[in-house]
Design a protein around this motif. Structure first.
Motif: not given
Ligand SMILES: CC(C)(COP(=O)(O)OP(=O)(O)OC[C@H]1O[C@@H](n2cnc3c(N)ncnc32)[C@H](O)[C@@H]1OP(=O)(O)O)[C@@H](O)C(=O)NCCC(=O)NCCS
Ligand SMILES: CC(=O)OP(=O)(O)O
Length: 327
Positions: A88, A91, A134, A141, A149, A174-175
């Protein structure tokens, strides 16, 4: 045809260690006691040993032989902190901050995988998906060649023929708002995942419209994604955009899109966004009598998976096997 026996055979040939981040949860303890009774998958429970042993005793599960690792007393913590800071460094994380972060079981468990102490990780019995995933996104990664992912649910239901009906649904976890290109990647990864579970994938990009019957940006997104996916994976049967009834019912497909070979027979479903996907898989699970295995993370560079907080011990046991066998 998919069966857990095949995955267990894989693990018997090459036993693995799986870390559970919620070491004192009764569902984790029950699944661990079942794993300990066999010798193909060894549980590592994260948490305070006294608390875990007390919880096991109270719930009546025998976890003798399980490895219990307490972040507060971990003898390789300095090494873990150094590696975490290195991972990290963009960061600007300080060692003091790293120590605080690594006192949390979700980050600590993920680092056990990163350091090779565990082969796989399963969490999310109490942690939310975001908090489970997260640390993996930040530390593990994406695999080389993947840009995101994502995730897939495998849904299994016994059918009248005696064979299991097996479906794949993505991305339900996820997305949040995947782009067209991300949907293409999700479709390719989900088809590959479906094959592991014995499905010959026929992919439907889902919408409220069937081949132009409805209008709107979301319809365009799914139609364009289906088109791009067909170009990227010419050997994969793909149709879109399709409504769910046209995707699964041969009768409806004959009316709505008679020329499609996928419509009516789709088994790998790509949802337009997480709202549709998460609601969709839970309807199949709770009202459609499907067992739901997942979310299985796709495109991540190590075998780490999430559970639904609504899971039971049997689902934990199955997901542990899936996670480790795919390692
Ligand atoms: C997955 C999730 C938690 C990531 O959100 P986040 O932690 O706010 O993400 P951030 O934008 O702060 O990114 C955190 C890190 O993850 C990486 N990242 C985020 N989404 C990613 C993805 N889909 N694939 C790969 N990397 C990803 C970012 O690049 C970042 O990396 P870094 O810290 O090294 O720069 C968010 O997309 C989410 O909440 N998804 C829905 C989850 C959920 O509630 N599901 C329903 C129940 S199953
Ligand atoms: C996958 C999923 O929906 O997880 P949870 O039920 O924990 O939110």
């Amino acid at each position: 045809m998919f069966g857990f026996g095949q995955l267990i055979e894989v693990l018997k040939k090459s036993p693995k260690k799986i870390v559970f981040t919620e070491g004192s949860d009764p569902r984790i303890l029950e699944a661990s006691s079942r794993l300990l009774a066999s010798n193909f998958l060894h549980p590592i429970l994260v948490g305070d040993p006294d608390e875990i042993e007390k919880a096991a005793e109270e719930s009546g599960f025998n976890i003798r032989g399980a490895e219990i690792v307490d972040p507060k007393k971990f003898d390789r913590m300095d090494e873990m902190v150094d590696l975490f800071c290195e991972l990290r460094k963009s960061k600007g994380v300080t060692p003091e901050q790293a120590r605080g972060i690594l006192s949390q079981a979700n980050y600590f468990g993920t680092m056990l995988v990163k350091m090779g102490i565990a082969d796989a990780l399963l969490g999310g019995a109490t942690y939310s998906t975001a908090d489970t995933v997260r640390p993996a996104l930040q530390l593990i990664k994406t695999k080389p060649g993947n840009s995101i992912v994502s995730s897939c649910f495998i849904l299994v239901r016994p059918s009248a023929t005696g064979e299991n009906e097996v479906l794949a649904m993505s991305d339900c976890a996820i997305n949040i708002h995947p782009t067209e290109d991300e949907l293409v990647e999700i479709a390719g990864e989900s088809a590959a995942c479906a094959r592991i579970f014995g499905v010959d994938p026929k992919v439907a990009f889902l919408s409220y419209s069937t081949l132009g019957s409805g209008k709107g940006e979301d319809v365009d997104k799914m139609r364009n994604a289906a088109h791009k996916a067909r170009e990227k994976y010419p050997d994969l049967p793909i149709e879109g955009e399709l409504q769910f009834d046209a995707a699964v019912s041969p009768r409806v497909a004959r009316t709505k899109c008679p020329d499609s070979s996928v419509a009516g027979h789709a088994n790998t479903f790509i949802f337009p966004d997480i709202n549709a996907g998460n609601i969709g898989y839970k309807i199949a699970q709770r009202l459609g009598n499907f067992e739901a295995y997942g979310p299985i993370l796709l495109g991540l560079n190590a075998p780490i998976n999430d559970l639904s907080r609504g899971c039971n011990a049997s689902e934990v046991y199955s997901m542990a096997i899936i996670t480790a066998a795919l390692a």
